[in-house]
Design a protein around this motif. Structure first.
Motif, short mmCIF file in Angstrom:
data_model
loop_
_atom_site.label_atom_id
_atom_site.label_comp_id
_atom_site.label_asym_id
_atom_site.label_seq_id
_atom_site.Cartn_x
_atom_site.Cartn_y
_atom_site.Cartn_z
N SER A 93 0.62 -1.27 0.03
CA SER A 93 0.12 0.07 -0.12
C SER A 93 0.87 1.20 0.14
N LEU A 114 0.40 5.91 -12.73
CA LEU A 114 1.40 5.02 -12.21
C LEU A 114 2.01 4.30 -13.28
N ALA A 119 -3.86 5.30 -12.58
CA ALA A 119 -4.03 4.54 -11.47
C ALA A 119 -5.55 4.38 -11.03
N LEU A 130 -2.97 3.55 -3.22
CA LEU A 130 -2.47 2.40 -4.22
C LEU A 130 -2.45 1.18 -3.45
N LEU A 133 0.75 -2.81 -4.73
CA LEU A 133 1.78 -2.87 -5.55
C LEU A 133 2.99 -3.57 -5.54
N HIS A 138 8.75 2.36 -9.16
CA HIS A 138 7.49 2.96 -9.62
C HIS A 138 7.91 4.49 -9.86
#
Length: 170
Positions: A93, A114, A119, A130, A133, A138
């Motif tokens: 997260s 993203l 995103a 987010l 991931l 990123h």
């Protein structure tokens, strides 16, 4: 009284020289003074003194409608995570915060990208969450759209690195 002054002023400066003009006045049925260059029964001649009717010039440009409104330049910035930051989060997260200046107008929306792809949908807040991931590098970018869907600002690309426990070690 001011109305009377403007009527007299207009009559004085229109047409030929003041000395050749004649101005008459009378009261209408409502008791208001009426001025004219055409006499009416019961009217009286008004003696105009031009020295009393001169006024300094006044700048009236502020009364003209401004056809060109200054264009507002919007700026977008990702404030968290910071560029080149390393995050350690095993859940994957990441919380992203942005800033738009000046404060964006009604109908404006923000969208987070993203790794070059949206995103999520456009939204009215510059805070994003987010989830899940993968670990690694990123890239984030925030874009601001006006009420017609036109791009009005975008942030610089922010790179961050996510460290997560390996799936092999779980």
């Amino acid at each position: 009284m001011l109305r009377l002054y403007w009527v007299i002023l207009c009559l004085v400066y229109s047409g030929s020289a003041v000395s050749d003009q004649k101005v008459y006045r009378w009261k209408d049925k409502n008791g208001n003074w009426v001025y004219s260059d055409v006499p009416k029964k019961g009217s009286e001649k008004v003696k105009l003194n031009t020295n009393m009717l001169t006024m300094p010039a006044t700048d009236t440009s502020i009364l003209a409608p401004n056809s060109t409104t200054p264009a507002v330049t919007y700026k977008a910035k990702i404030t968290a995570p910071s560029d080149q930051q390393t995050l350690r989060e095993n859940s994957g997260s990441v919380y992203v915060n942005g800033l738009v200046t000046p404060r964006f107008a009604n109908g404006f929306q923000v969208q987070l990208f993203l790794n070059g792809k949206p995103a999520g949908p456009k939204q009215t807040s510059a805070s994003f969450a987010l989830r899940d991931l993968p670990r690694g590098e990123h890239k984030l970018q925030m874009k601001v759209f006006d009420d017609k869907g036109m791009l009005v600002a975008q942030s610089a690309v922010t790179t961050f690195f996510l460290h997560r426990a390996s799936l092999l070690n779980r």
